[in-house]
Write an enzyme that holds these catalytic residues in place. Structure first.
Site, PDB file in Angstrom:
ATOM      1  CE  LYS A 178     -23.964  56.120  40.860  1.00 41.23           C
ATOM      2  NZ  LYS A 178     -23.603  56.614  42.191  1.00 41.23           N
TER       3      LYS A 178
HETATM    4  O1  G3P Z   1     -22.448  58.943  44.164  1.00 44.89           O
HETATM    5  C1  G3P Z   1     -21.727  59.626  43.231  1.00 44.89           C
HETATM    6  C2  G3P Z   1     -21.281  61.020  43.599  1.00 44.89           C
HETATM    7  O2  G3P Z   1     -22.343  61.729  44.146  1.00 44.89           O
HETATM    8  C3  G3P Z   1     -19.989  61.114  44.346  1.00 44.89           C
HETATM    9  O3  G3P Z   1     -19.752  62.364  44.940  1.00 44.89           O
HETATM   10  O4  G3P Z   1     -18.533  63.908  46.434  1.00 44.89           O
HETATM   11  O5  G3P Z   1     -17.561  61.641  45.934  1.00 44.89           O
HETATM   12  O6  G3P Z   1     -17.601  63.432  44.205  1.00 44.89           O
HETATM   13  P1  G3P Z   1     -18.279  62.842  45.402  1.00 44.89           P
END
Ligand code: G3P
Length: 213
Positions: A83
């Site tokens: 990633k």
């Molecule tokens: O893993 C990446 C993403 O899904 C992060 O989510 O909730 O931290 O914006 P969030």
């Protein structure tokens, strides 16, 4: 739409994997930091549980650092996907890794332009952050729909992972908008499973059953 879990917690991943619908896992530095465990060991354990792509993020922002981290992570398991944040350097890293047939997931995608550049550089996946777009007063689903349209127009092979999912409606909307994959936090997967009418229905069936005895 395939279902991934967005988690670095082994218990959560094992529990959801046992339900039979899980197709992959995404992690990020914040999720791994929460576990307070050795990063590579966490990725190794996840890869031993889930038979599907496991995204592991690089921390470096310079090209050499990204590539060095990627090489080490990619050696953990053939299912590991590197990633990489969508920066100019990130695009270079994606391009180099794709030529070595190392799978990549371009992360922190907030525009269709970023997504098309990542796809053209050779990313295997792009991760638009829907919830964070919503947090900023815009509509994450418009972003997702734009990326789906652009990728369909040019038959790009790169798969779209709807990320930063915050609630069950995000999942339905991502599916309706044609996302290939949604990566969903444990809590939201549990919310997707549960419905008060299912619980009430079970309760009534069991009550009727006992009354007939
Ligand atoms: O893993 C990446 C993403 O899904 C992060 O989510 O909730 O931290 O914006 P969030």
């Amino acid at each position: 739409m395939r279902i991934f879990i967005d988690s670095a917690n082994i218990e959560e991943i094992r529990e959801i994997n046992n339900m039979g619908f899980l197709a992959g896992v995404t992690t990020n530095p914040s999720l791994v930091a929460k576990e307070k465990r050795d990063y590579h060991q966490v990725i190794r354990e996840i890869a031993a549980i889930v038979d599907g792509p496991i995204s592991a993020e690089v921390i470096s922002l310079d090209l050499d650092g990204m590539l060095q981290e990627a090489e080490v992570l990619a050696q953990i398991h053939t299912n590991v996907v590197i990633k990489i944040p969508l920066t100019a350097t990130g695009l270079q890293a994606i391009s180099i890794l794709s030529k070595k047939e190392i799978a990549t997931n371009a992360t922190l995608i907030f525009s269709a332009n970023q997504a098309i550049l990542a796809a053209r550089a050779g990313a295997s996946y792009v991760s638009p952050f829907l919830g964070r777009v919503d947090d900023n007063g815009n509509d994450g689903m418009i972003l997702l729909n734009d990326i789906v349209t652009v990728f369909d127009n040019y038959m790009l092979d790169t798969e779209i992972i709807a990320a930063s999912i915050r609630h069950p409606m995000h999942v339905i909307q991502a599916a309706k908008n044609g996302s290939h994959i949604a990566t969903i936090p444990y809590k939201v997967i549990k919310q997707m499973i549960k419905h008060p009418m299912t619980d009430a229905g079970i309760e009534k069936f069991l009550r009727d059953w006992k009354e007939s005895m």
